[in-house]
Design a protein around this motif. Structure first.
Motif, PDB file in Angstrom:
ATOM      1  N   ILE A 121     176.951  55.282  35.592  1.00 57.56           N
ATOM      2  CA  ILE A 121     176.232  55.288  34.308  1.00 57.56           C
ATOM      3  C   ILE A 121     175.112  54.255  34.283  1.00 57.56           C
ATOM      4  CG2 ILE A 121     178.200  56.164  33.011  1.00 57.56           C
ATOM      5  CD1 ILE A 121     178.763  53.322  32.120  1.00 57.56           C
ATOM      6  N   ASP A 122     175.040  53.366  35.279  1.00 53.27           N
ATOM      7  CA  ASP A 122     173.924  52.431  35.351  1.00 53.27           C
ATOM      8  C   ASP A 122     172.687  53.063  35.951  1.00 53.27           C
ATOM      9  OD1 ASP A 122     175.392  50.414  34.231  1.00 53.27           O
ATOM     10  OD2 ASP A 122     176.155  49.699  36.163  1.00 53.27           O
ATOM     11  N   SER A 123     172.808  54.258  36.506  1.00 58.10           N
ATOM     12  CA  SER A 123     171.664  54.928  37.133  1.00 58.10           C
ATOM     13  C   SER A 123     170.844  55.660  36.078  1.00 58.10           C
ATOM     14  CB  SER A 123     172.150  55.913  38.199  1.00 58.10           C
ATOM     15  OG  SER A 123     171.055  56.635  38.729  1.00 58.10           O
ATOM     16  N   LEU A 124     169.544  55.586  36.247  1.00 51.88           N
ATOM     17  CA  LEU A 124     168.664  56.263  35.291  1.00 51.88           C
ATOM     18  C   LEU A 124     168.798  57.767  35.363  1.00 51.88           C
ATOM     19  CD1 LEU A 124     165.318  54.254  35.398  1.00 51.88           C
ATOM     20  CD2 LEU A 124     166.744  54.683  33.416  1.00 51.88           C
ATOM     21  N   LYS A 125     169.096  58.305  36.549  1.00 48.98           N
ATOM     22  CA  LYS A 125     169.239  59.751  36.682  1.00 48.98           C
ATOM     23  C   LYS A 125     170.406  60.250  35.842  1.00 48.98           C
ATOM     24  CE  LYS A 125     167.299  59.815  41.359  1.00 48.98           C
ATOM     25  NZ  LYS A 125     167.537  60.168  42.785  1.00 48.98           N
ATOM     26  N   VAL A 126     171.472  59.441  35.755  1.00 52.08           N
ATOM     27  CA  VAL A 126     172.622  59.820  34.942  1.00 52.08           C
ATOM     28  C   VAL A 126     172.338  59.627  33.465  1.00 52.08           C
ATOM     29  CG1 VAL A 126     175.068  59.349  34.502  1.00 52.08           C
ATOM     30  CG2 VAL A 126     174.177  59.282  36.838  1.00 52.08           C
TER      31      VAL A 126
END
Length: 577
Positions: A530-535
């Protein structure tokens, strides 16, 4: 004039026409069958002529035109009149009403109830090349004066009668000290029997009778009495005209009065009094038969130059000619001086070293040279200071541009060119430094998005999207354009409030541990970071509110920035090696 056959007509276009009465043989005529001939025309101004008056026994004419007075010579030369302006006087804002000749003195009345006397002198003014009208005195009449007529009260004294269309009074002004002084003026007012204002006034040549014509069409004959003081007594009144009386005139022998009115009527009245009854019968027998003739006066073109413009043009040409003549004389003097100086310089060059003078000793205007040097030094200092100020301003502008456009960049623009192919180049993506406010805003919305994702996963969704909305498109699509009026299934505000109430009794350290454990558990169960921008990016059907749409735009911009950062990292490796 001295010739009864010469008269002048003033027009509303500012022109005066000199006309003459001729008999059948073409000579000047005073009786019998006559014709009218035009002798000349002169346009003085663009304003209307308000009055014309000949000087007694002279061809000198006074013309009144609002705030200007002209003195014109109408002398006949070879049966033609050459109208020449002898003098001109401009009164500024004062408006002239009427005028009266008293010898060489011209009396002018104004709308401010004053009367001024001007003396026509024979001396010429060098600048305007005209005779001068010198102001002698100004008299406060304390009454409106529209018409004036001269009184005959002796050589040492002078006086005049005056009337106005705005008053029914006759004003008598007498001075016992002559025209040179106005201190002995006596001003008296006599009420008349006119019902309205008095338009015209005329005194007979003998000085014994006075006639007035009013706006009511009434003619009144008065007798002038010179006893202890000058007064007038009414003799007869007569109503003939329908409208106002324009003009009155006595015959030279005082036996008749001629009147003309605005109604177009012209009357000749016999003065049947005791003084005139004896000679009245003889005059009637010798009176010739008069015929009324109408002679049209040609109009003056509106584009014709006035005397003012012609005189100003003549004066400008004269001044230019004088200036050119003076310049030519000065140039000749300078040429002669230059020739003599060149001779002196030649002799000095050929002189022996002991007798030869230095160049500074041959300077004629030493003081002028010092002044010129001082002035040049001041100009040099001013120019130097101007250049310093201009350079300081340019440096300030360049520093501001460098600070805003170069120093504020996190990654500067860089290009890498190929040696063998001149058109081949690779450039990086310049990135601007983020402000503290932008970084804080991005951190806040990413934290809120993490809460949303955690809430969706905890509700049983297998993917980070809203329940029952990932596979089908809803039939009601009003949520796309409702400006955020529809709320998501799980509201962030409610989830945050519930999270705060559940964790109210836990400590901050325990809460952080719980969040880390939940994120780790979530990452293990769903294989999502959830720290990824894609997610953190929203799916198409997950954008339900305007806030979510704005946040999604921020995530997309941040993702593009990260792509640029990755490319810049690889570009830096290529650039360095």
């Amino acid at each position: 004039t001295r010739f009864d056959s010469l008269f002048v007509v003033g027009t509303s276009t500012g022109s005066i026409y000199c006309l003459c009465l001729l008999n059948e043989n073409g000579a000047h005529a005073t009786s019998g069958s006559i014709e009218i001939s035009s002798l000349g025309c002169l346009r003085l101004s663009c304003k209307a002529i308000s009055g014309t008056l000949f000087q007694t026994d002279s061809n000198i004419l006074a013309v009144i035109c609002e705030s200007d007075a002209y003195v014109v010579d109408t002398t006949l030369k070879n049966d033609s009149s050459s109208l020449i302006v002898l003098a001109h006087m401009a009164f500024g804002r004062s408006i002239c009403v009427c005028s009266l000749w008293y010898g060489k003195y011209l009396l002018v009345s104004f709308t401010d109830q004053t009367v001024s006397a001007f003396l026509l002198t024979d001396s010429m003014c060098h600048e305007s090349k005209l005779h001068s009208l010198d102001k002698i005195w100004t008299f406060e009449a304390h009454a409106p004066l529209g018409k004036m007529s001269r009184l005959s009260i002796g050589e040492k004294n002078f006086g005049f009668c005056a009337t106005s269309p705005r008053s029914c009074q006759i004003v008598i002004c007498i001075a016992s000290g002559g025209m040179d002084s106005k201190d002995s003026f006596v001003n008296s007012k006599i009420e008349s029997t006119h019902e309205k204002g008095i338009m015209s006034i005329e005194i007979s040549s003998c000085g014994k009778f006075l006639a007035t014509g009013g706006m009511d069409g009434r003619i009144i004959l008065w007798e002038i009495l010179h006893e202890q003081k000058t007064s007038i007594v009414e003799l007869r009144r007569l109503n003939l005209h329908v409208g106002p009386i324009v003009s009155l005139c006595f015959s030279p022998d005082t036996f008749a009065i001629y009147s003309s009115g605005s109604d177009g009527g012209l009357f000749a009245l016999n003065v049947a009094l005791t003084q005139t009854s004896a000679a009245l019968g003889t005059r009637r027998k010798n009176e010739p038969e008069l015929k009324l003739r109408h002679v049209p006066i040609p109009g003056t073109p509106s584009m014709q130059a006035t005397w003012h413009k012609a005189h100003e043009k003549q004066m400008r040409e004269s001044l230019l000619l004088e200036a050119e003549t003076h310049k030519a004389i000065q140039r000749n003097l300078l040429l002669d001086l230059r020739r003599r100086l060149e001779e002196i310089l030649a002799k000095n060059e050929n002189a022996s070293p002991t007798n030869k003078l230095s160049r500074d000793e041959l300077v004629v205007d030493v003081a002028g040279r010092e002044k010129a040097l001082e002035a040049n030094c001041k100009k040099a200092e001013q120019l130097s200071q101007h250049l310093v100020d201009e350079n300081r301003a340019r440096n300030s502008v360049s520093d501001r541009i460098k600070r805003q456009c170069w120093d504020s960049m996190e990654v500067k623009a860089t290009e890498c060119h190929a040696f063998q192919r001149c058109n081949l180049l690779v450039s990086n993506f310049p990135l601007k430094n983020r402000t503290r406010q932008e970084c804080r805003f991005l951190a806040c919305i990413r934290t809120l998005r993490k809460l949303e994702l955690r809430e969706m996963v905890s509700s049983g969704a297998s993917k980070p999207s809203w329940p029952a909305k990932s596979k089908i498109c809803p039939p009601d699509i009003s949520w796309i354009i409702n400006q955020g009026e529809l709320h998501p299934i799980v509201d962030r505000a409610e989830s945050q409030a519930e999270a705060k109430s559940d964790l109210g009794n836990t400590s901050k350290g325990d809460q952080d541990d719980m969040e880390d454990d939940s994120e780790a558990k979530l990452r293990e169960e769903t294989n999502l970071d959830i720290d990824s921008l894609k997610v953190q990016l929203y799916e198409a059907l997950s954008l339900r509110t305007s806030i979510q749409k704005r946040n999604h735009q921020t995530f997309v911009h941040e993702l593009v920035r990260q792509v640029k950062v990755d490319f810049n990292t690889k570009f830096r490796r290529l650039y360095d090696h």
